[in-house]
Design an enzyme around this catalytic site. Sequence first.
Site, short mmCIF file in Angstrom:
data_model
loop_
_atom_site.label_atom_id
_atom_site.label_comp_id
_atom_site.label_asym_id
_atom_site.label_seq_id
_atom_site.Cartn_x
_atom_site.Cartn_y
_atom_site.Cartn_z
N GLY A 1 0.84 -1.19 0.00
CA GLY A 1 0.00 0.00 0.00
C GLY A 1 0.87 1.24 0.00
O GLY A 1 2.10 1.18 -0.21
N LYS B 1 0.99 -10.20 -1.00
CA LYS B 1 0.39 -11.51 -1.20
C LYS B 1 -0.52 -11.55 -2.42
O LYS B 1 -0.96 -12.62 -2.83
CB LYS B 1 -0.37 -11.97 0.03
CG LYS B 1 -1.66 -11.23 0.35
CD LYS B 1 -2.35 -11.91 1.53
CE LYS B 1 -3.66 -11.23 1.87
NZ LYS B 1 -4.36 -11.88 2.98
N GLN C 1 -10.86 6.94 -1.32
CA GLN C 1 -11.50 7.89 -2.22
C GLN C 1 -11.31 9.34 -1.79
O GLN C 1 -10.80 10.18 -2.52
CB GLN C 1 -13.00 7.59 -2.31
CG GLN C 1 -13.35 6.28 -2.97
CD GLN C 1 -14.86 6.03 -2.98
OE1 GLN C 1 -15.62 6.70 -2.28
NE2 GLN C 1 -15.29 5.06 -3.76
N GLY C 2 -11.77 9.66 -0.57
CA GLY C 2 -11.95 11.05 -0.16
C GLY C 2 -10.73 11.91 -0.30
O GLY C 2 -10.76 12.97 -0.94
N GLY C 3 -9.60 11.50 0.29
CA GLY C 3 -8.42 12.31 0.17
C GLY C 3 -7.44 12.09 1.30
O GLY C 3 -7.51 11.10 2.02
N GLU D 1 -14.57 17.29 5.34
CA GLU D 1 -15.12 15.99 5.69
C GLU D 1 -15.54 15.99 7.14
O GLU D 1 -15.22 16.91 7.90
CB GLU D 1 -14.11 14.87 5.39
CG GLU D 1 -13.85 14.68 3.90
CD GLU D 1 -13.02 13.45 3.58
OE1 GLU D 1 -12.67 12.71 4.51
OE2 GLU D 1 -12.72 13.25 2.40
N HIS E 1 -17.60 2.28 8.39
CA HIS E 1 -17.90 3.46 7.57
C HIS E 1 -19.40 3.56 7.41
O HIS E 1 -20.08 2.57 7.13
CB HIS E 1 -17.22 3.35 6.21
CG HIS E 1 -17.11 4.67 5.50
ND1 HIS E 1 -18.20 5.31 4.94
CD2 HIS E 1 -16.04 5.47 5.28
CE1 HIS E 1 -17.79 6.44 4.40
NE2 HIS E 1 -16.49 6.58 4.59
N ARG F 1 -17.71 9.41 12.42
CA ARG F 1 -18.18 8.24 11.71
C ARG F 1 -18.93 7.24 12.59
O ARG F 1 -19.90 6.63 12.15
CB ARG F 1 -16.99 7.53 11.04
CG ARG F 1 -16.49 8.25 9.82
CD ARG F 1 -15.31 7.54 9.20
NE ARG F 1 -14.93 8.19 7.94
CZ ARG F 1 -13.88 7.84 7.22
NH1 ARG F 1 -13.12 6.85 7.62
NH2 ARG F 1 -13.62 8.48 6.10
#
Length: 548
Positions: A14, A39, A51-53, A121, A238, A285
Amino acid sequence: MKYSKYSVVIIGSGISGLYLALKVASQKHLNDGILVITKSRMQQSSSYLAQGGIVAVLPEVNKDDSISSHVSDTIKAGCGLNDFNVVKFVSQNSSCVIQDLINLGVEFDKTPDGKLSFALEAAHSIPRILHVKDQTGKAIEDVLCERVKNTQEIDVYENTHAVELLVDSQNCAKGVIVYNRETDSYEAVYSNAVVLATGGIGQLFAHTTNPEVATGDGIALAYRAGAKVKNMEFVQFHPSALAVTNKLVMPLVSEAVRGAGAKLCDSKGNYFAKDFDERGELAPRDIVARAIYSTMLKNGYDSVFLDISQMGIEYFRNRFPNISKSCEENGVDISDGLIPIAPAAHYFMGGIETNVSAETSVANLYAIGECACSGFHGANRLASNSLLECAVSAYELAELLFDKNLDAPKNFDEKIKERLNRYEQDVETSCDFEEVDIEDIKNQVREIMWEYAGISRSKNKLEIAANKLRSLMNATNSSNCAHISDCYEVKNMILISSLIVQSALKRENSIGAHFREDFPNGDNKTAAEPVASNIEDFGVKNGKIFVE
């Protein structure tokens, strides 16, 4: 068995893992190079789906922002269980990593006059989120992947599963054993710097936004090697995943959609968010997720809706093209302005205990990104703080490694030799999982965790989960399956699920993402006791993955 050596081994591909590889490669000459292990393939990660940022604390260009404001927002969202010094450190280093990403080639969205575009956000006091449309993670990951592929000092093993850390009798990591699915073979990789960047645990739950690879493998590796884990009860759900059935991965509908003005309503068109919190759709959230979940249960719904009509359908299509495409691909018509959504497991605030420099309780073993728990997030993650943490933790670890001798180890004690001998002698790589269906067990784990250890928990539910998981653990441990990746993966899923359940049982209060029906009133001062100090509690004896 094959043997190799590297100056730095990074498990996970990542943003945190790839950014670390690039930073280390650019800072010093390494005699043995860098290895990145994944893997699956490089661009299959939670980072890629973000997605968001990314939070960008840039007071010099975003005049209303400040480090103190971001620190305050982060600690409020984390219910005060954050480590203040870690939060401050990450916030202070935001500007340097953002500029570094821009220098690497990440092109964040800009306003018509050419300035960086900051989005708002939930639970942020001001707009401070940089984005690339609604595919920010993909945009960053694509740049990093291309750079890694073109960096001679970095090798990449794809479709390779890290199965056991090599830790000597002095509690010092010396490498890792990996299994390659394509060659059906093991390899011992020696290194004096082993970094876990394996992401989260979303696939432990029946409904999740996480990719199929997010099964908690890195945390399981560290735990079996004797590393401390922390805050395992804190799983963030989420509020808004696209409500589609028969999907192992639910498409995310970014929080930025609510930040842009979308409203929550039920099937009758009733707006309900402010019935639960005066901040409505922009509450933290955990509050929004529980509001949606309770509304669904109360009315017998499978979903609620995001009303995007007030922002305009064409504006939505232009601002959120990837979400629009996802709706279309899943048969959701947004022309009426309504998007069906439901909560889903999304982010893990717990994980491998680290300090601000990513050091774990095992020497030479480091953890960054979602699999690590530095104290940054506390009881609940503030929106878009995840990618920021990935970048800052990688940046700081690269600084730490700069001053270390990273030549690969040459000598090993008897503890490591014994582990190596086991893999050398056990050359049979077939799977003899008698009368056990691996995929069925995985699905059982997901259903158990969603039903009994999900958004709303209780002592009774958690004890049911613990008993069911124990039965699954006994079934897998009594079978003769010790080789192929799916077998390792399912054992990791059961282990991490058990740790989450035991930790949730110990925390007898509701705080942040952890909600107990039998203790509904929050108490920020109550802390869970450390879980499973004896790793044999979870069917792991002498650090081994298998009970023999």
